[in-house]
Each structure stands twice: as structure tokens, then as C-alpha cells.
Design a protein around this motif. Sequence first.
Motif, PDB file in Angstrom:
ATOM      1  N   VAL A  58      10.839   3.870 -10.677  1.00 51.15           N
ATOM      2  CA  VAL A  58       9.522   3.242 -10.492  1.00 51.15           C
ATOM      3  C   VAL A  58       9.542   1.915 -11.253  1.00 51.15           C
ATOM      4  N   THR A  59       8.949   0.897 -10.656  1.00 50.51           N
ATOM      5  CA  THR A  59       8.812  -0.393 -11.337  1.00 50.51           C
ATOM      6  C   THR A  59       7.349  -0.634 -11.682  1.00 50.51           C
ATOM      7  N   VAL A  60       7.115  -1.199 -12.845  1.00 53.84           N
ATOM      8  CA  VAL A  60       5.769  -1.646 -13.224  1.00 53.84           C
ATOM      9  C   VAL A  60       5.882  -3.137 -13.494  1.00 53.84           C
ATOM     10  N   MET A  61       5.063  -3.911 -12.813  1.00 55.90           N
ATOM     11  CA  MET A  61       5.165  -5.366 -12.957  1.00 55.90           C
ATOM     12  C   MET A  61       3.787  -5.992 -12.937  1.00 55.90           C
ATOM     13  N   GLY A  62       3.588  -7.063 -13.702  1.00 54.15           N
ATOM     14  CA  GLY A  62       2.334  -7.800 -13.655  1.00 54.15           C
ATOM     15  C   GLY A  62       2.237  -8.597 -12.363  1.00 54.15           C
ATOM     16  N   GLY A  63       1.021  -8.801 -11.910  1.00 53.64           N
ATOM     17  CA  GLY A  63       0.814  -9.585 -10.688  1.00 53.64           C
ATOM     18  C   GLY A  63      -0.093 -10.791 -10.895  1.00 53.64           C
ATOM     19  N   GLY A  64      -0.609 -10.921 -12.123  1.00 58.72           N
ATOM     20  CA  GLY A  64      -1.510 -12.045 -12.394  1.00 58.72           C
ATOM     21  C   GLY A  64      -2.928 -11.757 -11.931  1.00 58.72           C
ATOM     22  N   MET A  65      -3.718 -12.815 -11.961  1.00 64.93           N
ATOM     23  CA  MET A  65      -5.140 -12.664 -11.612  1.00 64.93           C
ATOM     24  C   MET A  65      -5.443 -13.381 -10.308  1.00 64.93           C
ATOM     25  N   TYR A  73       3.664 -12.534  -5.810  1.00 59.07           N
ATOM     26  CA  TYR A  73       4.555 -11.462  -6.275  1.00 59.07           C
ATOM     27  C   TYR A  73       4.730 -10.381  -5.216  1.00 59.07           C
ATOM     28  N   VAL A  74       3.625 -10.024  -4.596  1.00 57.69           N
ATOM     29  CA  VAL A  74       3.684  -8.933  -3.615  1.00 57.69           C
ATOM     30  C   VAL A  74       4.543  -9.327  -2.408  1.00 57.69           C
ATOM     31  N   GLY A 184      -6.431  -9.043  -0.836  1.00 56.50           N
ATOM     32  CA  GLY A 184      -5.176  -9.734  -0.549  1.00 56.50           C
ATOM     33  C   GLY A 184      -4.018  -8.749  -0.463  1.00 56.50           C
ATOM     34  N   LEU A 185      -4.000  -7.797  -1.396  1.00 55.16           N
ATOM     35  CA  LEU A 185      -2.938  -6.780  -1.393  1.00 55.16           C
ATOM     36  C   LEU A 185      -2.974  -5.968  -0.094  1.00 55.16           C
ATOM     37  N   TYR A 186      -4.165  -5.540   0.315  1.00 64.54           N
ATOM     38  CA  TYR A 186      -4.272  -4.711   1.522  1.00 64.54           C
ATOM     39  C   TYR A 186      -3.920  -5.511   2.784  1.00 64.54           C
ATOM     40  N   GLY A 187      -4.323  -6.759   2.835  1.00 63.62           N
ATOM     41  CA  GLY A 187      -3.971  -7.591   3.991  1.00 63.62           C
ATOM     42  C   GLY A 187      -2.465  -7.779   4.084  1.00 63.62           C
ATOM     43  N   LEU A 188      -1.841  -8.028   2.943  1.00 64.01           N
ATOM     44  CA  LEU A 188      -0.385  -8.196   2.934  1.00 64.01           C
ATOM     45  C   LEU A 188       0.321  -6.902   3.328  1.00 64.01           C
ATOM     46  N   ALA A 189      -0.229  -5.780   2.902  1.00 61.46           N
ATOM     47  CA  ALA A 189       0.377  -4.494   3.251  1.00 61.46           C
ATOM     48  C   ALA A 189       0.419  -4.346   4.780  1.00 61.46           C
TER      49      ALA A 189
END
Length: 236
Positions: A58-65, A73-74, A184-189
Motif C-alpha cells: 500500500v502507498t500513502v502519498m500527499g496530494g496537496g490542496m 498527482y492522481v 476532481g478525484l472522482y472525475g479523474l477516476a
Amino acid sequence: MSTPHIDAGPGAIAETVLLPGDPLRARFIAQTVLDDPLQVTARRNMLGFTGRWQGRPVTVMGGGMGIPSTAIYVTELARVYGVRRIIRIGTCGGLGEANLGDVLLAQSASTDSRFNRMQFGDHDLSVCADFGLLRAAVDAAVVQGVPVRVAPVFSSDCFYDGDPQLLDRLRRHRIAGIEMEAAGLYGLAMREGFRALAILTVSDHIDRGEQMPADQREQGLERMARLALACTEGAD
Ligand code: HPA
């Protein structure tokens, strides 16, 4: 192998990524919940760590604001590193009945951002959580005894100012939380073909002017991370 914003080597990033906004929270989560976490990227100090949870990487990474930072990042995680599940763990402002410390599973994310419209011919894109992850998160919450609410949220581009009537509009539509990334995350998904879910702790209450103390924020973070990890169990 690297991208303009991620300098992890080939195979260094797992197919499942937990994505808090703050890179120091990424480090805290990696050190608290993963076995043998190793830092795998640090470009612009956007730290990422890969470790194991119940034997699985598993990776944990920051994505900013905000959506623009998260999207950078995504997109690179999905396109270049082949990431298949991204679970945002973050905070949101609560509205209406939401209470401080509540955990919201963002079923859908409305937004004032033009990010998805730019890709979708200026039409409305109905962005939503991946059903498998959402269902798994609900199941994990029951097992872990964590009360959660499956709720619509709103992702705003403006932390300050913006539409002066926004909060009334959100209450009118029974939106439970406001944050800055999920839409934004859901649209990219949808476009990139990975699974996504946003798990959010209500860190401040917009109507009541309440704020969560720092130590409780930390506990909330760990609680979300454990939920996120459990909901990747058996996911696809
Ligand atoms: N607005 C936007 N993002 C947030 C908030 C808020 O009130 N609280 C936590 N994240």
C-alpha cells in the motif's frame, strides 16, 4: 522512471494509494499503520511511502490542496504508475446535521470547479464514488464500530470568499460537507479508469463555528486510514 512530480522508481508505488492532502500526514499514516514503510518519492516535498498492510503493498502519498494539485498527482499515479485504487482521506467542513468528528463517505461530489467540465464538453458530469469501495467502506465501518454517513459533499475551488450564497445553496440541497478535492478525484477516476473514494472527517462545523482540536484530528486520520485499508480488502 519518474514523472514531473513523482520520483518513485518502477514498481515502487502500490496499486492502492491512500491520499491525504498533507505530505506530513502521509508520513504519519505510513509510520502508524503500515509495516516497513519506505519513502518512495519526495519531489517538491510531496512525500510518498510504500509499506505493507496485512501483507499487501500500500502507498500513502500527499496530494496537496485543491483539485489542480490533487489532479497532477492522481493523473501521474494512474497513467504512469498504474495505480488502480485511490482513497482520499481528509477533512471537510460540516453543514447541517453533521457533527464534529463525524466520518463522511462521499457518495457524490458536486463542485464549483470547471475541472471536469473542461474534459466533458462543458456538460455536467455526475461524479461519484466507486460502488465497490463505498460498499466495502460501509462494511468495514460496521466491523470496526466506526459510525459513518454516506453523504453527498461539495468540492470548492475557494477556501476563502467565493459565492456568498454557496453555503445556503449547499444546505438547501442537503449536502453534508465541503472540501476541495473529491470532485476532481472522482472525475479523474471515471476518465482514467481507476476506483476512487473520499473518506472525510468533519474537522470544523461551518454553521456552529466549531473546530476539532489537533489531537482529535490525528485520531481521525488514523481512523480513516484504517477504514480505507480495510475497504481495499478483496476489492476487485
Ligand atoms: N472548506 C473547504 N475545505 C475544508 C473545509 C472548509 O470549510 N474544512 C476542511 N476542509
